[in-house]
Design a protein around this motif. Structure first.
Motif, short mmCIF file in Angstrom:
data_model
loop_
_atom_site.label_atom_id
_atom_site.label_comp_id
_atom_site.label_asym_id
_atom_site.label_seq_id
_atom_site.Cartn_x
_atom_site.Cartn_y
_atom_site.Cartn_z
N UNK A 19 2.76 81.44 72.29
CA UNK A 19 4.22 81.55 72.20
C UNK A 19 4.85 81.56 73.59
N UNK A 20 4.31 82.43 74.43
CA UNK A 20 4.86 82.53 75.78
C UNK A 20 4.59 81.24 76.57
N UNK A 21 3.41 80.67 76.37
CA UNK A 21 3.04 79.44 77.09
C UNK A 21 4.01 78.32 76.78
N UNK A 22 4.33 78.14 75.49
CA UNK A 22 5.24 77.05 75.10
C UNK A 22 6.62 77.28 75.72
N UNK A 23 7.10 78.53 75.69
CA UNK A 23 8.42 78.83 76.24
C UNK A 23 8.43 78.65 77.76
N UNK A 24 7.36 79.08 78.40
CA UNK A 24 7.27 78.94 79.87
C UNK A 24 7.22 77.46 80.28
N UNK A 25 6.44 76.68 79.54
CA UNK A 25 6.33 75.25 79.85
C UNK A 25 7.70 74.58 79.74
N UNK A 26 8.45 74.93 78.69
CA UNK A 26 9.80 74.36 78.52
C UNK A 26 10.67 74.74 79.71
N UNK A 27 10.58 76.01 80.13
CA UNK A 27 11.39 76.47 81.26
C UNK A 27 11.04 75.73 82.55
N UNK A 28 9.72 75.49 82.76
CA UNK A 28 9.29 74.89 84.02
C UNK A 28 9.30 73.36 83.97
N UNK A 29 9.57 72.81 82.80
CA UNK A 29 9.54 71.35 82.66
C UNK A 29 8.12 70.80 82.77
N UNK A 30 7.16 71.60 82.30
CA UNK A 30 5.76 71.16 82.32
C UNK A 30 5.29 70.93 80.88
N UNK A 31 4.22 70.17 80.73
CA UNK A 31 3.62 70.01 79.41
C UNK A 31 2.97 71.33 79.00
N UNK A 32 2.89 71.57 77.70
CA UNK A 32 2.18 72.74 77.20
C UNK A 32 0.92 72.28 76.46
N UNK A 33 -0.20 72.89 76.79
CA UNK A 33 -1.47 72.57 76.12
C UNK A 33 -2.05 73.85 75.54
N UNK A 34 -2.38 73.81 74.25
CA UNK A 34 -3.05 74.93 73.59
C UNK A 34 -4.51 74.53 73.44
N UNK A 164 10.53 86.72 83.89
CA UNK A 164 9.70 87.44 84.86
C UNK A 164 8.52 86.58 85.33
N UNK A 165 7.91 85.92 84.39
CA UNK A 165 6.75 85.10 84.75
C UNK A 165 7.17 83.92 85.64
N UNK A 166 8.29 83.30 85.31
CA UNK A 166 8.77 82.18 86.13
C UNK A 166 9.02 82.65 87.56
N UNK A 167 9.57 83.86 87.72
CA UNK A 167 9.83 84.39 89.07
C UNK A 167 8.52 84.66 89.80
N UNK A 168 7.56 85.27 89.11
CA UNK A 168 6.24 85.53 89.72
C UNK A 168 5.58 84.23 90.17
N UNK A 169 5.70 83.22 89.31
CA UNK A 169 5.02 81.96 89.60
C UNK A 169 5.63 81.27 90.81
N UNK A 170 6.94 81.32 90.90
CA UNK A 170 7.60 80.72 92.07
C UNK A 170 7.10 81.41 93.33
N UNK A 171 7.02 82.75 93.30
CA UNK A 171 6.54 83.48 94.48
C UNK A 171 5.10 83.12 94.78
N UNK A 172 4.26 83.02 93.75
CA UNK A 172 2.85 82.71 93.97
C UNK A 172 2.68 81.30 94.52
N UNK A 173 3.46 80.36 93.99
CA UNK A 173 3.36 78.98 94.48
C UNK A 173 3.77 78.91 95.94
N UNK A 174 4.81 79.67 96.28
CA UNK A 174 5.32 79.61 97.66
C UNK A 174 4.36 80.25 98.64
#
Ligand code: S3P
Length: 177
Positions: A19-34, A164-174
């Motif tokens: 559930x979270x993966x699909x929502x996060x992928x949509x937010x980041x504009x990435x594909x979602x794979x289960x 929250x996850x999107x913010x964490x990921x941006x920081x981790x990527x940077x």
């Protein structure tokens, strides 16, 4: 190219990886794979049917193959099954191939989420709560060892978790060299 092309969600059954993966992928504009869906599609049968025909060992072989293929594929958010961390080959692939996020869930919330689910053969037992506790005891150190980010999933609504996850990921990527 992104420093981490694959964002991989790990954690126990009922943590909300899909559930979270699909929502996060949509937010980041990435594909979602289960990963479980990939495994079932490749096998031409459902996860319970794979367990029935090939046992857990057969399922794990398929899981390792599907994980390697997903990590070799295009950038995505990847939701894995709770047992993906058991095989050393999978842990090595995850360390090399993705930014790993551990989704935590408290035992009571987990039990509520998976109650009555017939799609999880490992929970087809008399006492699913005991089975979940057993699995978690064995797997928790492996989840922790692999995770770059850990997130509690039972304290906030989905939209807040995605933020929250999107913010964490941006920081981790940077901060990634
Ligand atoms: C498993 C979890 C399941 C699925 C299979 C085995 C496990 O995925 O891969 O039934 O070993 O914990 P979810 O974590 O998505 O339920």
């Amino acid at each position: 190219m992104r420093p981490f092309p694959h964002i991989v969600l790990i954690g126990p059954m009922g943590a909300g990886k899909s559930t979270l993966g699909a929502a996060l992928a949509a937010r980041l504009g990435l594909a979602f794979v289960d990963l479980d869906e990939r495994i079932a599609t490749a096998a031409g049968k459902s996860i319970p049917d794979i367990f029935a025909a090939e046992g857990e060992a057969g399922f794990r072989v398929r899981e390792t193959r599907a994980l390697a293929a997903a990590l070799a594929g295009p950038a995505c958010v990847l939701a894995t099954g709770g047992g993906v961390v058991l095989a050393e080959a999978n842990r090595d692939a995850l360390r090399d191939g993705g930014l790993v996020v551990y989704l935590q869930v408290a035992a009571d919330a987990q039990l509520r989420r998976v109650a009555g689910d017939r799609n999880r053969p490992l929970l087809a037992v008399d006492d699913p709560a005991a089975r979940l506790a057993e699995l978690q005891a064995r797997r928790e150190p492996l989840y922790r060892e692999l995770a770059r980010i850990t997130l509690d999933t039972d304290t906030r609504p989905l939209a807040a978790l995605v933020d929250e996850l999107a913010a964490h990921l941006t920081a981790a990527q940077e901060s990634h060299p």
